[in-house]
Each structure stands twice: as structure tokens, then as C-alpha cells.
Design a protein around this motif. Structure first.
Motif, PDB file in Angstrom:
ATOM      1  N   GLY A   1       0.802  -1.221   0.000  1.00  0.00           N
ATOM      2  CA  GLY A   1       0.000   0.000   0.000  1.00  0.00           C
ATOM      3  C   GLY A   1       0.833   1.267   0.000  1.00  0.00           C
ATOM      4  N   VAL A   2       2.143   1.115  -0.065  1.00  0.00           N
ATOM      5  CA  VAL A   2       3.066   2.250  -0.045  1.00  0.00           C
ATOM      6  C   VAL A   2       3.519   2.567  -1.466  1.00  0.00           C
ATOM      7  N   ARG A   3       3.663   3.818  -1.782  1.00  0.00           N
ATOM      8  CA  ARG A   3       4.116   4.197  -3.114  1.00  0.00           C
ATOM      9  C   ARG A   3       5.526   3.656  -3.378  1.00  0.00           C
ATOM     10  N   HIS A   4       5.736   3.141  -4.570  1.00  0.00           N
ATOM     11  CA  HIS A   4       7.036   2.606  -4.991  1.00  0.00           C
ATOM     12  C   HIS A   4       7.516   1.491  -4.050  1.00  0.00           C
ATOM     13  N   PHE A   5       6.587   0.635  -3.628  1.00  0.00           N
ATOM     14  CA  PHE A   5       6.921  -0.367  -2.616  1.00  0.00           C
ATOM     15  C   PHE A   5       7.965  -1.369  -3.104  1.00  0.00           C
ATOM     16  N   GLN A   6       8.003  -1.637  -4.394  1.00  0.00           N
ATOM     17  CA  GLN A   6       8.986  -2.603  -4.883  1.00  0.00           C
ATOM     18  C   GLN A   6      10.406  -2.072  -4.733  1.00  0.00           C
ATOM     19  N   MET A   7      10.598  -0.815  -5.084  1.00  0.00           N
ATOM     20  CA  MET A   7      11.902  -0.190  -4.918  1.00  0.00           C
ATOM     21  C   MET A   7      12.271  -0.088  -3.436  1.00  0.00           C
ATOM     22  N   LYS A   8      11.308   0.275  -2.621  1.00  0.00           N
ATOM     23  CA  LYS A   8      11.572   0.435  -1.196  1.00  0.00           C
ATOM     24  C   LYS A   8      11.846  -0.916  -0.531  1.00  0.00           C
ATOM     25  N   SER A   9      11.228  -1.967  -1.022  1.00  0.00           N
ATOM     26  CA  SER A   9      11.527  -3.308  -0.531  1.00  0.00           C
ATOM     27  C   SER A   9      13.001  -3.631  -0.758  1.00  0.00           C
ATOM     28  N   ALA A  10      13.486  -3.301  -1.935  1.00  0.00           N
ATOM     29  CA  ALA A  10      14.903  -3.551  -2.241  1.00  0.00           C
ATOM     30  C   ALA A  10      15.804  -2.755  -1.310  1.00  0.00           C
ATOM     31  N   TRP A  11      15.442  -1.515  -1.057  1.00  0.00           N
ATOM     32  CA  TRP A  11      16.231  -0.684  -0.140  1.00  0.00           C
ATOM     33  C   TRP A  11      16.262  -1.292   1.263  1.00  0.00           C
ATOM     34  N   ILE A  12      15.085  -1.711   1.743  1.00  0.00           N
ATOM     35  CA  ILE A  12      14.986  -2.244   3.108  1.00  0.00           C
ATOM     36  C   ILE A  12      15.786  -3.539   3.244  1.00  0.00           C
ATOM     37  N   LEU A  13      15.641  -4.433   2.303  1.00  0.00           N
ATOM     38  CA  LEU A  13      16.343  -5.706   2.405  1.00  0.00           C
ATOM     39  C   LEU A  13      17.854  -5.528   2.256  1.00  0.00           C
ATOM     40  N   GLU A  14      18.275  -4.614   1.409  1.00  0.00           N
ATOM     41  CA  GLU A  14      19.703  -4.348   1.288  1.00  0.00           C
ATOM     42  C   GLU A  14      20.253  -3.728   2.579  1.00  0.00           C
ATOM     43  N   THR A  15      19.468  -2.837   3.174  1.00  0.00           N
ATOM     44  CA  THR A  15      19.879  -2.230   4.448  1.00  0.00           C
ATOM     45  C   THR A  15      19.962  -3.284   5.542  1.00  0.00           C
ATOM     46  N   ALA A  16      19.006  -4.202   5.566  1.00  0.00           N
ATOM     47  CA  ALA A  16      19.020  -5.268   6.570  1.00  0.00           C
ATOM     48  C   ALA A  16      20.252  -6.149   6.425  1.00  0.00           C
ATOM     49  N   GLN A  17      20.614  -6.462   5.194  1.00  0.00           N
ATOM     50  CA  GLN A  17      21.811  -7.272   4.958  1.00  0.00           C
ATOM     51  C   GLN A  17      23.071  -6.545   5.419  1.00  0.00           C
ATOM     52  N   LEU A  18      23.080  -5.233   5.273  1.00  0.00           N
ATOM     53  CA  LEU A  18      24.244  -4.438   5.653  1.00  0.00           C
ATOM     54  C   LEU A  18      24.328  -4.241   7.167  1.00  0.00           C
ATOM     55  N   ILE A  19      23.205  -3.905   7.784  1.00  0.00           N
ATOM     56  CA  ILE A  19      23.192  -3.590   9.219  1.00  0.00           C
ATOM     57  C   ILE A  19      23.174  -4.861  10.072  1.00  0.00           C
ATOM     58  N   LYS A  20      22.394  -5.853   9.645  1.00  0.00           N
ATOM     59  CA  LYS A  20      22.279  -7.167  10.283  1.00  0.00           C
ATOM     60  C   LYS A  20      21.518  -7.152  11.595  1.00  0.00           C
ATOM     61  N   THR A  21      21.813  -6.219  12.489  1.00  0.00           N
ATOM     62  CA  THR A  21      21.159  -6.185  13.796  1.00  0.00           C
ATOM     63  C   THR A  21      20.891  -4.745  14.213  1.00  0.00           C
ATOM     64  N   ASP A  22      19.858  -4.557  15.034  1.00  0.00           N
ATOM     65  CA  ASP A  22      19.457  -3.208  15.425  1.00  0.00           C
ATOM     66  C   ASP A  22      20.583  -2.424  16.096  1.00  0.00           C
ATOM     67  N   LYS A  23      21.440  -3.116  16.819  1.00  0.00           N
ATOM     68  CA  LYS A  23      22.497  -2.417  17.540  1.00  0.00           C
ATOM     69  C   LYS A  23      23.529  -1.791  16.598  1.00  0.00           C
ATOM     70  N   ASN A  24      23.484  -2.175  15.326  1.00  0.00           N
ATOM     71  CA  ASN A  24      24.432  -1.634  14.358  1.00  0.00           C
ATOM     72  C   ASN A  24      23.876  -0.440  13.573  1.00  0.00           C
ATOM     73  N   ILE A  25      22.692   0.018  13.920  1.00  0.00           N
ATOM     74  CA  ILE A  25      22.117   1.163  13.198  1.00  0.00           C
ATOM     75  C   ILE A  25      23.022   2.375  13.382  1.00  0.00           C
ATOM     76  N   PRO A  26      23.488   2.971  12.295  1.00  0.00           N
ATOM     77  CA  PRO A  26      24.410   4.104  12.415  1.00  0.00           C
ATOM     78  C   PRO A  26      23.672   5.392  12.763  1.00  0.00           C
ATOM     79  N   LEU A  27      24.385   6.334  13.338  1.00  0.00           N
ATOM     80  CA  LEU A  27      23.771   7.600  13.733  1.00  0.00           C
ATOM     81  C   LEU A  27      24.656   8.787  13.394  1.00  0.00           C
ATOM     82  N   THR A  28      25.298   8.732  12.236  1.00  0.00           N
ATOM     83  CA  THR A  28      26.021   9.901  11.736  1.00  0.00           C
ATOM     84  C   THR A  28      25.512  10.182  10.331  1.00  0.00           C
TER      85      THR A  28
END
Length: 214
Positions: free
Chosen positions: A82-109
Motif C-alpha cells: 500500500g506504499v508508493r514505490h513499494f517494490q523499490m523500497k523493498s529492495a532498499w529495506i532488504l539491502e539495508t538489513a543485509q548491511l546492518i544485520k542487527t538493530d544495535k548496528n544502526i548508524p547515527l552519523t
């Protein structure tokens, strides 16, 4: 009256809206940093209200970055379709998840956040502001700020969020960077509407280019 050369600083002119809105929580109804990052990615070119609507089911199914580690697009699509451009955003989210792996690694800079897919300076500024990262390194410039700032006379009209941010950063002391962007955004959401703005009740109409020239 030439508002651009007025001797009163914009920090003084906007003091009433900063007082009014500076403690207001961001309209995205997130519960933790993981949710904020995902919702910010999803909100690009979509409304906060729509993202808030789909978020509960999404986060029940995927409560953290770890749960997204081995997720496929087909798994994720039903929750964000139901989100605009959800296919592209899905790719962004899954790529980010692969990079970050765990919540404690979320960057803040700024540097590390903007390396993530779907997160530009505006989104990074939102994440850092809501995470109380100090001192602020920029100003939140969303679509409301891009519309309202030129209307009231702060900056010339532009569609370039980064350009608008640089101009605003020149106008305000760094001590206000954390708050001023979202305060202008809330003004745009509640009073300085695209059509039929509520000018008579505006906190800063005495200094507004639009109000004083219409």
C-alpha cells in the motif's frame, strides 16, 4: 517591507513557532530506532499517515533487522504494497538489513546514514533528531519546509532539498538547527497549508512575506 533585509533575525522572527513546536514528536508513530529507520525509508513520496497505517502489521511480522535478514521480496510485499514505490523500497529495506544485520548496528552519523539505500540528508536529519544526536549537523527539509520557507520569505523557492538546507543553515545559529526544520514543517502541516492557509491565526504572520503581500 523587504523581509530579506529586515534587521530582525529570522531566529527572532521564528521564535514563536519554535516555542510552539520544538518538543513535538515526529508524525511517524515509531516505537524504536529500527521502526523509525524503516518508516523513514517507506515515507519517501508518501504520507506519514499512510505509513503509520501499515506499520503495526509490518512490525508484528518483522520486529527488528534480524527478522529481515533472510526475508524475500515476496515475504515483504504484502505488508508494504500500500506504499508508493513499494517494490523499490523493498529492495532498499532488504539491502539495508543485509548491511546492518542487527538493530544495535544502526548508524547515527550523517555520513553513515546516507550510505544506506533510501536515506538522504533529510531522512538522516530526522533520524538523528529523533535519536537526540547532538550537535545537529543539518536541518530537516521535507516537502512542507520546501513549500513554507519560500512562502514566508526565508529563502528563494527551490525544489532542491539540499540547496534549501544549506540556505537555512546560513540563516540560523547551529543551536537551532535541531528544531527549526520540523517546526517549519509543523507550521506547514497545521497552519500554513498549501491552500487556504490560516494566516490570521499564524504565530509569525507579522513577519510573513506571503501574508504581508497578499
Amino acid at each position: 517591507m523587504d523581509l530579506f533585509s529586515d534587521s530582525i533575525s529570522w531566529a527572532e522572527k521564528l521564535a514563536p513557532i519554535i516555542t510552539q513546536y520544538k518538543d513535538r514528536k515526529h508524525p511517524l508513530e515509531y516505537q524504536n530506532l529500527y521502526q523509525l529507520v524503516i518508516m523513514v525509508i517507506l515515507s519517501a513520496q508518501d504520507s506519514d499517515a499512510n505509513i503509520n497505517k501499515i506499520a503495526p502489521a509490518l512490525f508484528r511480522r518483522f520486529p527488528n533487522f534480524e527478522s529481515l535478514q533472510h526475508t524475500t521480496h515476496d515475504d515483504l510485499f504484502p505488508y508494504i504494497s500500500g506504499v508508493r514505490h513499494f517494490q523499490m523500497k523493498s529492495a532498499w529495506i532488504l539491502e539495508t538489513a543485509q548491511l546492518i544485520k542487527t538493530d544495535k548496528n544502526i548508524p547515527l552519523t550523517m555520513e553513515t546514514l546516507t550510505q544506506l539505500k533510501g536515506i538522504g540528508r533529510k531522512s538522516a536529519n530526522v533520524i538523528m533528531k529523533e535519536s537526540f544526536v547532538k550537535p545537529a549537523v543539518g536541518i530537516v527539509v521535507d516537502l512542507h519546509v520546501l513549500r513554507v520557507a519560500p512562502r514566508i520569505g526565508l529563502i528563494p523557492a527551490t525544489k532542491d532539498g539540499n540547496k534549501a538546507e544549506k540556505l537555512l543553515m546560513q540563516l540560523f545559529p547551529r543551536t537551532l538547527w535541531e528544531d527549526v526544520g520540523m517546526c517549519i514543517s509543523f507550521l506547514g502541516r497545521e497552519i500554513c497549508r498549501p491552500t487556504n492557509p490560516k494566516c490570521p491565526g499564524c504565530f509569525i504572520n507579522a513577519h510573513c512575506h506571503y501574508y504581508n503581500n497578499n
